[in-house]
Design an enzyme around this catalytic site. Structure first.
Site, PDB file in Angstrom:
ATOM      1  N   ASP A 175       0.938  -1.294   0.032  1.00 65.12           N
ATOM      2  CA  ASP A 175      -0.095  -0.056   0.055  1.00 65.12           C
ATOM      3  C   ASP A 175       0.963   1.253  -0.117  1.00 65.12           C
ATOM      4  O   ASP A 175       2.045   1.152  -0.299  1.00 65.12           O
ATOM      5  CB  ASP A 175      -0.988  -0.010   1.171  1.00 65.12           C
TER       6      ASP A 175
ATOM      7  N   HIS B 177       1.819   1.692  -3.457  1.00 62.27           N
ATOM      8  CA  HIS B 177       0.699   2.599  -4.026  1.00 62.27           C
ATOM      9  C   HIS B 177       1.181   3.719  -4.254  1.00 62.27           C
ATOM     10  O   HIS B 177       0.415   4.480  -4.892  1.00 62.27           O
ATOM     11  CB  HIS B 177      -0.744   2.475  -3.193  1.00 62.27           C
TER      12      HIS B 177
END
Ligand SMILES: *[C@@H]1O[C@H](CO)[C@@H](O)[C@H](O)[C@H]1NC(C)=O
Ligand SMILES: *[C@@H]1O[C@H](CO)[C@@H](O)[C@H](O)[C@H]1NC(C)=O
Ligand SMILES: *[C@@H]1O[C@H](CO)[C@@H](O)[C@H](O)[C@H]1NC(C)=O
Ligand SMILES: *[C@@H]1O[C@H](CO)[C@@H](O)[C@H](O)[C@H]1NC(C)=O
Ligand SMILES: *[C@@H]1O[C@H](CO)[C@@H](O)[C@H](O)[C@H]1NC(C)=O
Ligand SMILES: *[C@@H]1O[C@H](CO)[C@@H](O)[C@H](O)[C@H]1NC(C)=O
Length: 444
Positions: free
Chosen positions: A253, A276
């Site tokens: 993430d 991300h």
């Protein structure tokens, strides 16, 4: 050589030895020197704490045999608070109780072994430290003034995340705590530590300021097909004057996520794999709430196999004709003075992803109800490398909800290529193209 052994106050604390000043070794282990940490090459322009030297050590002997060491760690933190060092030099310490270490004051932690959280899902659900923002809750809390936590390249904090990722596979509402919480820390450094396998985010930094992270190594790895969930490296909130540098993150993430009211933050010379992105936001999610992210520099980052590299996500205003629960846009505030300088990309779906239409996929509606959270003075420069195949030949997307609320967005020297070798394309919407140097703008 004149170190004095003070008898522990309670029999139950026999696993703590407090040695004043000169003592450097205990049970064959030697304490480490606190590293000198300097922001480099950039700094925030604000002051960091200059810690005085510590004058005594509290050594914690691990109990072993699967026993919980948290009471002893807490007792050592109390005994060595105000000028000492808590020395965790054994191989493995188990933490089976939520540890509230927000009372710290002028204290260091010399961590040479592994602190491992016991994966008791029900215990942590009931006992983790709960915050209102986005359900954040953590297994341990550090806070107070002038705190240095160093791992000398070997100290490790292990969240035992596998148990929660496995649980998530059959129950997506399983309550997954963040690993480390930093709450109300004023002046501190974290360095040379490995962190691995948090059940959720690695660390939640809230209401804190003047903190430097240096030479951190964050890793997640699953032993089976259940992948690690939401393993953000850092999330900052209501915090000011923070540096993260010389660190390596391999997660699933955001590498660093700037939540509301994160100001004066420099993130430099880091490598992120699998993430991300270096992500500002999401912001403006709550109707009428003012969110600020200001004075941020993200310098010299290597991004490998990422969704987005440089990312800014802001919600638009809400469509009054559609029922809204107050939590999907309509927030006010500002993202101001953000520089991404030096992004070296080895596969990113988007080298740049700026959106002011977050949570609203219909561009007509987004433009009809432009964001009340303005984005100003953003620079993306010196990007190189190769994007991923996903949007080839598009490598970047910059979508504002209206040019009036998205001003002075600049690009310079963007050399990210699509893998096909075609000329790169960049999606540009509702912003002044004259500042987008070197982009080949397309409408969608
Ligand atoms: C899933 O986890 C939640 C949170 O612990 C719990 O309330 C719920 O009962 C669980 N559901 C099942 C089917 O076990
Ligand atoms: C990142 O973690 C994955 C999963 O454990 C592993 O396969 C990969 O080699 C790691 N990459 C780096 C750069 O550490
Ligand atoms: C963020 O800062 C703004 C402006 O100072 C303030 O109005 C707002 O309440 C703060 N938000 C939070 C969540 O503290
Ligand atoms: C960029 O960061 C890397 C570490 O990720 C470092 O080795 C390199 O020297 C840095 N380069 C510059 C120009 O600062
Ligand atoms: C913009 O942010 C950077 C990074 O924090 C800071 O060094 C600089 O002083 C800021 N500029 C202004 C005008 O505040
Ligand atoms: C977007 O919203 C507009 C206005 O409500 C509507 O006319 C249009 O069909 C929508 N487009 C899509 C792709 O849903």
């Amino acid at each position: 050589m004149f170190s004095k052994l003070i008898a522990p106050a309670f029999a139950v604390l026999a696993a703590i030895s407090i040695l004043v000043d000169a003592a450097r070794t205990h049970n064959g282990h030697t304490t480490a020197d606190r590293p000198k940490i300097v922001p480099f090459p950039y700094t925030t322009g604000k002051k960091f704490y200059d810690s005085p030297r510590r004058t005594r050590h509290c050594f914690v002997d691990a109990l072993g045999n699967g026993q919980d060491d948290s009471d002893n760690i807490l007792a050592a933190a109390k005994s060595c608070n105000n000028g000492g060092t808590i020395a965790l030099l054994d191989d493995l310490y188990l933490i089976g109780k939520a540890l509230d270490l927000t009372f710290l004051n002028h204290v260091d932690f010399d961590i040479q072994g592994t602190l491992k959280f016991i994966p008791d899902v029900a215990y942590w659900e009931a006992n983790s430290f709960k915050f209102t923002f986005q359900g954040a809750n953590t297994m341990i809390l550090f806070g107070g003034e002038d705190i240095n936590i160093f791992g000398s390249g070997k100290g490790t904090i292990d969240g035992s995340g596998q148990t929660w990722w496995d649980g998530y596979a059959t129950n997506s509402s399983i309550y997954r705590p963040m690993m480390v919480g930093v709450s109300g820390m004023k002046g501190g450094t974290w360095s040379g530590l490995k962190m691995q396998n948090p059940p959720n985010w690695f660390q939640w930094v809230t209401d804190s300021n003047d903190i430097i992270y240096d030479n951190m190594n964050l890793q997640v790895f699953s032993m089976n097909k259940n992948s690690p969930k939401n393993t953000d490296g850092w999330d900052s909130y209501r915090s000011d004057n923070i540096i993260v540098q010389n660190s390596v993150v391999n997660n699933t993430d955001d590498c660093f996520s700037w939540k509301p009211n994160s100001t004066n933050i420099v993130v430099q010379n880091n490598q992120c794999t699998g993430s991300h992105g270096m992500s500002i936001g999401s912001l403006g999610q709550y109707q009428g709430v003012y969110d600020l992210v200001e004075n941020v520099l993200i310098y010299n980052t290597t991004m490998t196999n990422v969704g987005s590299a440089a990312r800014i996500k802001v919600y638009p205003d809400v469509n009054p004709n559609v029922p809204n629960n107050g939590a999907s846009g309509g927030g006010i505030g500002m993202v101001n003075n953000i520089t991404y300088d030096g992004m070296h990309i080895n596969s990113a779906d988007w080298a740049i992803e700026l959106t002011q239409c977050y949570g609203q996929s219909n561009q007509t509606i987004c433009s009809a109800y432009p964001s009340k959270l303005v984005i100003t003075d953003v620079m993306f420069k010196n990007f190189d490398g190769v994007a991923s195949k996903k949007y080839d030949p598009k490598v970047a997307t910059l979508v504002c909800s209206s040019p009036l609320v998205c001003q002075c967005i600049h690009t310079k020297n963007i050399n990210v290529k699509p893998p096909s070798g075609k000329p790169a394309q960049h999606v540009c919407k509702n912003l002044y193209r004259g500042f987008l140097e070197g982009l080949n703008c397309v409408d969608s």
